[in-house]
Scaffold this motif. Sequence first.
Motif, PDB file in Angstrom:
ATOM      1  N   VAL A  78       0.837  -1.207   0.000  1.00  0.00           N
ATOM      2  CA  VAL A  78       0.000   0.000   0.000  1.00  0.00           C
ATOM      3  C   VAL A  78       0.868   1.252   0.000  1.00  0.00           C
ATOM      4  N   ILE A  79       1.944   1.250   0.793  1.00  0.00           N
ATOM      5  CA  ILE A  79       2.841   2.409   0.835  1.00  0.00           C
ATOM      6  C   ILE A  79       3.520   2.613  -0.510  1.00  0.00           C
ATOM      7  N   THR A  80       3.966   1.503  -1.130  1.00  0.00           N
ATOM      8  CA  THR A  80       4.606   1.609  -2.454  1.00  0.00           C
ATOM      9  C   THR A  80       3.612   2.107  -3.500  1.00  0.00           C
ATOM     10  N   THR A  81       2.387   1.579  -3.424  1.00  0.00           N
ATOM     11  CA  THR A  81       1.357   2.006  -4.376  1.00  0.00           C
ATOM     12  C   THR A  81       1.045   3.491  -4.224  1.00  0.00           C
ATOM     13  N   GLU A  82       1.023   3.989  -2.979  1.00  0.00           N
ATOM     14  CA  GLU A  82       0.767   5.403  -2.745  1.00  0.00           C
ATOM     15  C   GLU A  82       1.866   6.265  -3.348  1.00  0.00           C
ATOM     16  N   ALA A  83       3.115   5.814  -3.232  1.00  0.00           N
ATOM     17  CA  ALA A  83       4.233   6.556  -3.826  1.00  0.00           C
ATOM     18  C   ALA A  83       4.103   6.605  -5.344  1.00  0.00           C
ATOM     19  N   LEU A  87       3.397   9.886  -7.848  1.00  0.00           N
ATOM     20  CA  LEU A  87       4.170  10.143  -9.069  1.00  0.00           C
ATOM     21  C   LEU A  87       3.248  10.246 -10.278  1.00  0.00           C
ATOM     22  N   PHE A  88       2.213   9.409 -10.310  1.00  0.00           N
ATOM     23  CA  PHE A  88       1.243   9.467 -11.405  1.00  0.00           C
ATOM     24  C   PHE A  88       0.491  10.800 -11.403  1.00  0.00           C
ATOM     25  N   LEU A  89       0.089  11.274 -10.224  1.00  0.00           N
ATOM     26  CA  LEU A  89      -0.620  12.547 -10.132  1.00  0.00           C
ATOM     27  C   LEU A  89       0.247  13.706 -10.605  1.00  0.00           C
ATOM     28  N   ILE A  90       1.532  13.679 -10.250  1.00  0.00           N
ATOM     29  CA  ILE A  90       2.438  14.745 -10.682  1.00  0.00           C
ATOM     30  C   ILE A  90       2.566  14.739 -12.194  1.00  0.00           C
ATOM     31  N   THR A  91       2.786  13.540 -12.768  1.00  0.00           N
ATOM     32  CA  THR A  91       2.922  13.435 -14.225  1.00  0.00           C
ATOM     33  C   THR A  91       1.631  13.848 -14.929  1.00  0.00           C
ATOM     34  N   GLU A  92       0.499  13.365 -14.416  1.00  0.00           N
ATOM     35  CA  GLU A  92      -0.794  13.671 -15.022  1.00  0.00           C
ATOM     36  C   GLU A  92      -1.091  15.167 -14.982  1.00  0.00           C
ATOM     37  N   TYR A 118      -6.194  22.871  -5.778  1.00  0.00           N
ATOM     38  CA  TYR A 118      -6.526  21.735  -4.917  1.00  0.00           C
ATOM     39  C   TYR A 118      -5.845  20.456  -5.389  1.00  0.00           C
ATOM     40  N   GLU A 119      -5.609  20.329  -6.698  1.00  0.00           N
ATOM     41  CA  GLU A 119      -4.913  19.162  -7.217  1.00  0.00           C
ATOM     42  C   GLU A 119      -3.439  19.187  -6.834  1.00  0.00           C
ATOM     43  N   ILE A 120      -2.859  20.375  -6.846  1.00  0.00           N
ATOM     44  CA  ILE A 120      -1.447  20.493  -6.457  1.00  0.00           C
ATOM     45  C   ILE A 120      -1.283  20.183  -4.977  1.00  0.00           C
ATOM     46  N   LEU A 121      -2.171  20.726  -4.149  1.00  0.00           N
ATOM     47  CA  LEU A 121      -2.079  20.455  -2.711  1.00  0.00           C
ATOM     48  C   LEU A 121      -2.389  19.003  -2.389  1.00  0.00           C
ATOM     49  N   ALA A 122      -3.235  18.360  -3.207  1.00  0.00           N
ATOM     50  CA  ALA A 122      -3.601  16.960  -2.948  1.00  0.00           C
ATOM     51  C   ALA A 122      -2.430  16.014  -3.137  1.00  0.00           C
ATOM     52  N   ILE A 123      -1.386  16.461  -3.804  1.00  0.00           N
ATOM     53  CA  ILE A 123      -0.198  15.618  -3.980  1.00  0.00           C
ATOM     54  C   ILE A 123       0.529  15.440  -2.650  1.00  0.00           C
ATOM     55  N   ILE A 124       0.441  16.451  -1.787  1.00  0.00           N
ATOM     56  CA  ILE A 124       1.104  16.369  -0.485  1.00  0.00           C
ATOM     57  C   ILE A 124       0.408  15.297   0.356  1.00  0.00           C
ATOM     58  N   PRO A 125       1.158  14.361   0.934  1.00  0.00           N
ATOM     59  CA  PRO A 125       0.526  13.259   1.697  1.00  0.00           C
ATOM     60  C   PRO A 125      -0.380  13.735   2.807  1.00  0.00           C
TER      61      PRO A 125
END
Length: 349
Positions: A78-83, A87-92, A118-125
């Motif tokens: 789960v932790i690896t998938t979240e990472a 990365l997918f959100l940043i690329t997208e 809100y999308e940029i802030l959502a990248i922060i864990p």
Amino acid sequence: MKQNRSIPKSKYHRVDPQSLSFKLYLIYDTFMVFLIIFNLFCLAANFFLMSNIGGWFLNSIQLDEALNFYRTHLHPWVITTEAWFILFLITELFVRWVIAVIYRHHRRWFFFPFIHWYEILAIIPQLRFLRLFRAGIIVFRLHELGYNVIPESIQKRAKFYYRVIMEELSDRVVITVLDGVKHELNTSSTHRKIIHDLVDHHRTLFAQALAELLQESLAAELQQRQTLIAQNIGAIVNQAIEDTPELTQLLRLIPIVGGRIEHQIQSIGQRLGENITYGILEPLVSGSPEQPNHTYKLIAEKVSELNIDNEALEQLVESAVYESLDAIRKQVKVKQWLEDLEELDQAKE
């Protein structure tokens, strides 16, 4: 997912609804909704299972082996998938920014990160919950396109509770402000100055409203009764001539034509009284509510310029202000959502 026939305007207004691009946008947005919800579900489940409360709950229902298996084998995944998802959100986000610049979706190229903050802030864990905000926006966008993603019953219930929350919050704010204003008027030594300033500030508006009111009510009433008033004034003049014995005695000294002259004088007097009345009332019935006549404007201006440094008048103004505040407070305290709920319950019965 049911689709309505008509598709209202949305952010896809540049794309033909029947084109392949539109369908790809639609599929991608739907995919992102499920992906974000699944990601947040996994994170929430992971938080619960890794917590002491989760451990106590699973142990109490004798699932400690399943808990150990999750913490040993699934938690790292789960932790690896979240990472990878971050990365997918940043690329997208970067790809969508490039597309927005190429196709000029915004007036300036740097508007994109501010619009999608809100999308940029959502990248922060620590701010993962904002991903749900993005999912909600996508769902709303699909709803605008005519796709009933959310059942109508859930929409109505969500709108109802939203109204309840907003009404309760706004009522608390308004009541607090009104109580503060009333307390300030009761305790402040400058409340008279406040009331005077309030009256002075609205003198012009008061004069305009009074002139229009006079034009609408008094002028209309005078015009309707103009003939009757003139006839009454004429009759009064006629009666005044009859009640003048000196004139009657003088005319009776004239043989033959004395009575006739007396009658003519009475008729002329009555006619004269009617004409004078018409002449006096004519300026008062002219004009319109949009353009009141000069007389009413003058009356309204003089009334608005009255000095309110009078104890009785000050008490009247203060009473009007306090009663207005109490009336507003009473109306605000009415729970509209509760009345709607009672009407809905009655309709069900």
